[in-house]
Each structure stands twice: as C-alpha cells, then as structure tokens.
Design an enzyme around this catalytic site. Sequence first.
Site, short mmCIF file in Angstrom:
data_model
loop_
_atom_site.label_atom_id
_atom_site.label_comp_id
_atom_site.label_asym_id
_atom_site.label_seq_id
_atom_site.Cartn_x
_atom_site.Cartn_y
_atom_site.Cartn_z
N CYS A 1 0.83 -1.20 0.00
CA CYS A 1 0.00 0.00 0.00
C CYS A 1 0.87 1.26 0.00
CB CYS A 1 -0.99 -0.05 1.16
SG CYS A 1 -2.43 0.99 0.86
N HIS B 1 -3.70 -4.97 0.58
CA HIS B 1 -3.12 -5.51 1.82
C HIS B 1 -3.22 -7.04 1.84
CE1 HIS B 1 -2.45 -1.77 4.05
NE2 HIS B 1 -3.48 -1.31 3.36
N GLU C 1 -1.64 -9.13 3.52
CA GLU C 1 -1.46 -9.72 4.86
C GLU C 1 -2.80 -10.05 5.52
OE1 GLU C 1 -1.02 -6.58 4.05
OE2 GLU C 1 -1.34 -5.17 5.70
N1 GLN Z 1 -1.82 6.85 3.00
C1 GLN Z 1 -1.98 6.09 1.80
C2 GLN Z 1 -3.36 6.30 1.19
O1 GLN Z 1 -4.28 6.67 1.88
C3 GLN Z 1 -1.72 4.62 2.00
C4 GLN Z 1 -2.69 3.96 2.92
C5 GLN Z 1 -2.24 2.62 3.40
O2 GLN Z 1 -1.06 2.30 3.37
N2 GLN Z 1 -3.14 1.81 3.88
O3 GLN Z 1 -3.54 6.07 0.02
#
Ligand code: GLN
Length: 566
Positions: free
Chosen positions: A404, A538, A540
Amino acid sequence: METRTTTAPQSQAASRPGALPGAARQPRFIFITGGVVSSLGKGLSAAALAACLQGRGFSVRMRKLDPYLNVDPGTMSPVQHGEVYVTDDGAETDLDLGHYERFTGVPCRRGDNVTSGRIYQTVIARERRGDYLGATVQVIPHVTDAIKEFVLADTSGTDFILCEIGGTVGDIEGLPFLEAIRQLGNELGRERSLFIHLTLVPYIASAGEQKTKPTQHSVKELLSVGIQPDILLCRCDRPIPPGARRKIGLFCNLREERVIPAPDVGTIYEVPIEYHLQGLDIEVCKHFGLEAREPDLTRWHDIVERIRKPEGEVSIAIVGKYTSLVDSYKSLAEALTHGGIANRVRVNMQWIDSEIFETPDAIYQLEGVHGILVPGGFGERGTEGKIEAARFAREHSVPYFGICFGMQMAVIEAARHMARLPGAGSSEFGPCKDPVVGLLTEWQRGNLVERRSMGGDLGGSMRLGAYDCYLAEGSLIREIYGTDRISERHRHRYEVNIDYKDRLEQVGLRFAGMSPDGVLPETIELPGHPWYLGVQFHPELKSKPFEPHPLFKSFIRAAIVQSRLV
Ligand code: GLN
C-alpha cells in the site's frame, strides 16, 4: 443443572461429522467476556475455541461487540488501538477479527463487529425517523434491543456463533452489552447459550503462590449484572494446583472441570491444542449435550511443529512508522510468520522507525537484512526514510516488498531516481510538482461508481474492501499467484497516478497488475531485480497459518536466497 438431550451426529454427518441436524439447525451462542485485566487475549481464546469446534466438524461464525464510542475503529491511531482489520465487504474492524479469520478461515463480514457508537447511531437515527412512536428512548430496552438484533442477525445455518464482548467487566461502557447478552441468555435458554469468562490467576512471587482472589472478584462483578459464567478460562503462567482450581469453583459456583487453566504457550497457534488438552471444547460440548467426535487438530500440530523446528532463519526489516506497538502491524507480523512456516524458516522481524533513515548513512543498517518491507501508513512523517529504504533495496538487489503506502513510496523513489523527476511526491503531503501518487475521488466498483469529495469525512471513506485486479502475462506477480485475476483487500485514499505509467515503464518499472477497467495501478515490479514488488492492496489480511499467502511465501523464499548471498 446439566440435563441435556444428546444430539447424535446426523444429516450432513457424512461431510461434517458432529454437525448439528440440518433443518432444525439453530445456532448456539457462546458469549466470551473478560475480567481482572485487559490484554488477556480474549479474541485469541475465542478464535482458538472456534478452531477446536471446527476440528469437531461444526461450522462457526465469530463476532465482536466493542464498547467504545467510535462508530468503527477506522479513524483510531494504530499505536493506540492496534491495526484496523478490513473485511472483504469493506468494513474497518477491530484487530480481533483478524484472529478470527486466521484461526477459522471463515471470512468476517461487516455485521461481525459493532461498537457502542454504531449502536447509538442506529438508535438515534430510528428516534429521528419517529420509529419509536413517542416512547422515551432508553438504554433498556432500546439500546439493548439494538445490540440483541446485531448479535442475532444473519446467523442461520451456522452451528456456533462465538460472540466476544470487548473490554473488561466493570467498564461503564460495557454495561449495555452485558445486559443485552444476559437477556439473550434468558431468551435463548441454556441449551442455546453459554457464557465463558476469561480471567487471570497471577503468581505472586513474594507469597510463592498463585492467587485466586482476582478471579473471584471478577466473577462477582459479572454476577452483579446477572451473569453466572458457565466456564471460567483462567490465564496463568504455570499450572494451577488442584486445590486452587477447586477453590475457584467453590467460590464461583462452578464444578471444578469448568474452571479451565489457560497456560501461556510458545506460539499462539498452539492455543487450540492446549485448550483442547485442558478440556475447554469438551466442556462446551457437554454443556450443549453434544456428543461429538474428538477434534481433528492435525493442521495445528503441523503448524506448531514447523514453528518449533525451523530449518533456517531470515531477517526482515520492516520500515514503518507505528513501530512502538506490536499490534499496529498485527496481520503483517502474522503473514510474515506464515511465510516462514511455508518455507520452514524462522523469520526474525526487525521493526525500524523509518525516520532514522533521514540521518546520513543510517541506511547502511539495512546491509545485513535479507528482505525489506515497507508496510501501509498515513501522513508525511517518516516518508523520506521509507523512500530511502526502497532505494537501498533497489540499488543493492535486496528483496523489497512494498504494501500500500510501501508501493506508493517505491513509485515515488523510481520517479525521482530512475525517471529523473526530483519533484515527484504524493498529494497526500500537499501540492507537489509531479504528483505520481494522487487523491482519487471517483472509481469503479464492479458496475458501480464510487464517489468521494475532497473535504469529506475521514471515517469509512477510503477505497475499502475487496477489489479485483488483472495480472499481466510474464510478470513475477502472475507467476507467484499462478493466475491472471485476483481479489485483494484495500484501504487507502490515494492511488498511483496512471498519467505517469508510460514514463515510469520506460525506465524499467512494470505496472503488472491493473484494476479491471485499466485505470488504477494495483501492483508494480522491477524486472531484472531478484524480487521487487509493490502492491496497492493488503495481502497480509488474507494470510492464514494453514494457508500462507503466496506473496509472503514467495517473499520469504527470496529472502532465503538472499541470505545465502550475504
Ligand atoms: N496513505 C496512503 C493512502 O491513503 C496509503 C494507505 C495505506 O497504506 N493503507 O492512500
């Protein structure tokens, strides 16, 4: 007290021996409360019991009632409350739901986690609509009714619903929840409900013995709201002597077998095995009058064996921001462990605060590690250090896994140092010359278009939950997954900006995974590098000990190769 009709395994017995009879299958409810102190691992205990029941062929669903006033944990800081766990259907939930999924493999849904905030929001909306027809709206019955509706919703066809009450008995916020489950216990009857209370039996060094008084007090507290626990699960760091067990039973109005020790174990995946040895699932079945076969816990024995006897080890640096609380990256730590289980190695995790890489030469601390992972994150603080970590991994051919935010940082790094765009950045940190990562206010979900506004609410407004992604032919990521279409969970507001795709691909970054409409970059990789992947989702969140996620399995395998080189 224990008059039960014996339900012999029947109907779907061929496939699920021990399952309750088909047509008349009414779910049984197990309520789990906690006392004495917090952090005793109620969520884990509930999940481990669910795993034991599954091992006996029963189907399970798990849910959690959280007494805090936030509508959901989505806006809470991970260093205060631990990670926010996201479900396929896009709910931002308590991290205990992660344990539930990891232990049972049953995907949680939006309706499996509710908070006082959400309950009050529902009740107040009903009051505004006039649904209460002029009645005075009160905690009992209106709030407790809303809680009961939540507990009972969408449960048919499941043998057991395990329902955990967050917090500790005696908390003011928890009272309506305890009242609601007390009423449910009455309404469902003892043959369809069971109360388990988790307590602590501490060893007091100066006295040289274990103390039962905190448990007695905690049960008293529970009795004062009308709940007599059916089973006590007593956390302890050493075996509880028979005398102490008898004493707890006597004072708490329980037979000795219903006072079950829950000793500390080496790995959390040993808990189902230990609880079965201590008789927990046996007592649960006895309470409901169920004659079920011995549970099949083979998968847990296999996992514990692999954790106990690794054939090697690798070091992974996790370069993030919320490193002060282990729970803030809970699913990530578990998924890395699963990657180790799959490869029969121990994964040594080094949690590094990315800000330290903003000091000259500190980056060389990464020299000995076998893999670098930059996890999800929010806000500008610490980002330059993450970008440095991605650069170090790229230039030194160290396996890199960007999740992410970690993918977004890798794209900024590539833009700055490969595509020579020194002003590249993310609009999350304010305006910049080249916003290679930008805010998204409109996107496609299946056939629907989701819209957000710039200054809208922060709660529940990210791109959340499962989205499909296509993987390009000949890419590393497609090879790892072994398929061209995947579905993974998302939780982010910003996206890699497609306008920069060509420019970045020209310098060697490959956008191998794209959203089905071809607009949103979902994964990046670096052909020619031993293992360099960034994913916007994600992974995980979906990894299980008995089904390690392919990306974590492959990342750890790459780290093993790296460990032979350094
Ligand atoms: N801050 C970033 C976004 O909002 C990544 C978010 C995250 O890593 N879950 O896109």
